[in-house]
Write a protein that holds these residues in place. Structure first.
Motif, PDB file in Angstrom:
ATOM      1  N   SER A 198      -2.306  -5.115  -4.643  1.00 10.92           N
ATOM      2  CA  SER A 198      -2.024  -3.839  -4.000  1.00 10.92           C
ATOM      3  C   SER A 198      -3.321  -3.279  -3.443  1.00 10.92           C
ATOM      4  O   SER A 198      -4.411  -3.688  -3.851  1.00 10.92           O
ATOM      5  CB  SER A 198      -1.415  -2.855  -5.005  1.00 10.92           C
ATOM      6  OG  SER A 198      -2.337  -2.564  -6.036  1.00 10.92           O
ATOM      7  N   ASP A 200       0.822  -1.208   0.000  1.00 10.68           N
ATOM      8  CA  ASP A 200       0.000   0.000   0.000  1.00 10.68           C
ATOM      9  C   ASP A 200       0.858   1.262   0.000  1.00 10.68           C
ATOM     10  O   ASP A 200       0.419   2.328   0.421  1.00 10.68           O
ATOM     11  CB  ASP A 200      -0.950   0.016   1.199  1.00 10.68           C
ATOM     12  CG  ASP A 200      -0.222   0.126   2.531  1.00 10.68           C
ATOM     13  OD1 ASP A 200       1.031   0.065   2.540  1.00 10.68           O
ATOM     14  OD2 ASP A 200      -0.897   0.278   3.562  1.00 10.68           O
ATOM     15  N   ALA A 241      -1.337   4.024  -4.315  1.00 14.40           N
ATOM     16  CA  ALA A 241      -1.196   3.231  -3.098  1.00 14.40           C
ATOM     17  C   ALA A 241      -1.710   4.032  -1.903  1.00 14.40           C
ATOM     18  O   ALA A 241      -1.369   5.197  -1.730  1.00 14.40           O
ATOM     19  CB  ALA A 241       0.262   2.825  -2.899  1.00 14.40           C
TER      20      ALA A 241
END
Length: 632
Positions: A302, A121, A193
């Protein structure tokens, strides 16, 4: 002998030089040489890279070497556009990447057969990837302790995944570089992210601003451009990249050459990337190669926040699957002749495909471009402040509208990328990106700064800008020209603000025009004594009219002025206020001007001859009377 640094009198440096000469057996002579040069305060020649624009960023890392506001990638035509023909049929590639390794949280890896339960992240640079049983180093991750260079040749050959000091994953010693699109990307959804905005619970704001600010930097982030923290979804685009060349021995060597990425949820339709190799002129070579992402397994995950183009929140904390695919040059099915010509390629991205970056193996393709020198003056466009020698600075022809100094460079601060901040969006000052479209007035995919007729109207930019070109070759001045070290023509004028003679808010060299065009000529007319009459013309591309009169059968003409006899003498309709028998046989014509077309600004209409008669009145009893309206 040249030294890498300027001469100084420090004892350590003297010791270094003395040692060198001692080895050659001439210690005493060397020491005397140093003493003499110290006394004369002479300096050794430096071999440091040049800084052409004196902005403090040397050319080897400066992305705008001449500070004209046009990135070197464009001036060297690394990314180019054109009208391509129908591409050859595509063959399907199935080289799925089966494992990825990154520097997220120190070290992170994931495989198609065993997805890492932790989705990254934050920043996550791709260190290595596996395809078809071979694991490739990307060249990134220099500071990562798990990356091993066992033979000390400057390239990684292993990964120490269990932190025991020994490599347990062997690597192919390759280096990869993400290519940077220059064409502005302003549509689509930006995936970022989630930790990058400082808030892992919600999408509170982008790390970089957009709102019609290009998304380009997100596709070229981090070391070697291989950061996986960003994805641009739903852009549906195509780019063409020209490289310095390709290595012929890379064909059929079993080593992957191109890396494609997909970082968001697939749509219900076909999600694909199509690749075509091209020669230097943009001609297709061999077959195309298509990667259908629906058939490529997820290799990792992700967690991202999603932003619309206007920076508003689209979604937060979304888990996305990552799909990577590699392509080997042999898949393009080139013949021996085509192999030597393949120096560019075109990438087509479907609207359902969502790139993270696009990378090439540096052992297969030479990064960068062969410098372009449009005007052939020996100075590459990326260093040339007037790339077509038309007397208009490139910084002006680029169309960004920012202030430039007397040398033709954009004024203001310059960031670490070497591109003036004035042509970059807030938050992207060091991104290598610009916030405007480089001007291409006629839409022919040749930028104005590279052509001598930007609007394709047959009148050269030199003349339309208001400068001199007596030999009509499209280059400012006459005959052989002289240029300075920055590619600027000297001794021939130019470099003032280009003209806007028709005052339409656009400099004349940017707007296609032509001589006035007459659709309806003035007609011979019968005037009635004592009455007003009009003579009219209809024409296009006219900025000024001037009606003229001849009273001697067309031998001589004089300009008319608005007075007791005439009005509208500078308009399309000439009004004769009150005809008189003395006007019998008068001849009228009009000169039309298009001030915005200096090559042929004037044309003259045909002539209109007038006759004067007494007004005829028809009564309601069908009787005709002639009325003399002349006063006694």
């Amino acid at each position: 002998m040249l030294f890498e640094k300027p001469f100084n009198s420090s004892h350590s440096f003297i010791k270094e030089i003395v040692t060198v000469f001692f080895i050659t057996g001439v210690l005493a002579a060397a020491y005397s040489f140093i003493k003499i040069n110290q006394e004369r305060e002479e300096t050794f020649i430096s071999t440091a890279p040049p800084d052409t624009d004196n902005d403090g960023i040397t050319d080897d890392i400066d992305e705008d070497d001449d500070n004209d506001g046009i990135p070197d990638l464009l001036e060297d035509e690394c990314e180019f556009s054109g009208t391509f023909g129908t591409p050859s049929a595509s063959v399907k590639s199935g080289n799925a990447v089966s494992a990825i390794y990154s520097d997220y949280d120190g070290f992170w890896s994931s495989k198609t057969t065993s997805l890492n339960p932790t989705a990254f992240d934050n920043h996550s640079t791709l260190l290595a990837f596996e395809a078809q049983g071979i694991t490739y180093a990307t060249g990134a991750g220099v500071g990562n302790s798990m990356m091993i260079d066992g033979d000390n040749n400057g390239k990684f050959d292993g990964i120490d995944t269990d932190v025991d000091g020994n490599a347990d994953v062997n690597l192919e010693e390759t280096t990869w570089l993400a290519l940077q699109p220059v064409t502005r990307i302003t549509t689509g959804i930006r995936l970022e992210a989630r930790a990058l905005d400082g808030n892992v619970n919600d999408a509170k704001g982008p790390l970089l601003t957009s709102g019609n600010t290009p998304f380009n930097p997100y596709l070229y982030e981090g070391e070697r451009g291989l950061d996986m923290a960003y994805t641009i979804a739903n852009i549906g685009n195509s780019w063409s990249f020209r490289l310095g060349g390709s290595a012929e021995d890379a064909y059929n060597d079993g080593i992957m050459d191109i890396l494609l990425t997909q970082g968001a949820k697939l749509t219900s339709g076909s999600n694909y990337n199509r690749l075509n190799l091209l020669d230097a002129n943009g001609n297709y070579l061999g077959d195309g190669v298509e990667v259908v992402w629906n058939d490529i397994p997820v290799v990792g995950e992700s967690i991202v926040d999603q932003y619309n183009p206007n920076d508003s929140k689209h979604a937060a904390n979304e888990r996305k699957g990552l799909r990577f695919a590699a392509v080997e040059l042999s898949e393009f099915n080139l013949d021996s002749e085509e192999i030597s010509k393949a120096v560019a390629f075109r990438l087509e991205i479907s609207s359902g495909a969502d790139p993270i970056f696009f990378a090439v193996n540096e052992g297969s393709f030479t990064p960068g471009c062969i410098s372009v020198d449009t005007d052939g003056d020996g100075i590459a466009n990326s260093l040339d402040l007037d790339s077509d020698n038309d007397g208009i600075y490139d910084a002006v022809e680029a169309g960004h509208g920012k202030n430039i100094n007397a040398e033709g460079r954009v004024t203001g601060n310059v960031g670490t990328d070497g591109i003036p901040d004035n042509v970059q969006a807030a938050g992207q000052f060091n991104s290598g990106n610009i916030n405007y479209n480089v001007a291409d007035s006629n839409g022919d995919n040749i930028f104005n700064y590279m052509t001598i007729d930007s609007d394709s109207d047959g009148c050269s930019d030199v003349l339309e800008a208001g400068f001199s070109d007596a030999d009509a070759d499209g280059v400012i001045g006459t005959g052989a020209i002289s240029i300075n070290s920055h590619g600027v023509v000297i001794g021939s004028g130019g470099y003032a603000t280009p003209l806007d003679k028709d005052v339409d808010g656009n400099q004349d060299y940017t707007v296609a025009s032509g001589p006035p065009s007459i659709s309806v000529q003035p007609k011979n007319a019968v005037l009635f004594d004592g009455y007003a009459s009009n003579i009219t013309i209809s024409a296009d591309d006219v900025t000024a009219y001037q009606w003229q009169l001849s009273t001697d059968g067309g031998i001589h003409f004089i300009d008319l002025t608005n007075d007791d006899s005439y009005v509208g003498v500078t308009s399309e309709t000439l009004t004769i206020k009150k005809a008189d028998f003395s006007m019998e046989g008068y001849i009228y014509k009009v000169i039309l001007e298009n001030a915005g077309y200096v090559c042929e600004p004037y044309i003259t209409s045909s002539e209109a001859v007038v006759k004067v008669r007494v007004k005829t009145v028809i009564s309601n009893r069908n009787q005709t009377y002639r009325v003399n309206t002349k006063k006694p």
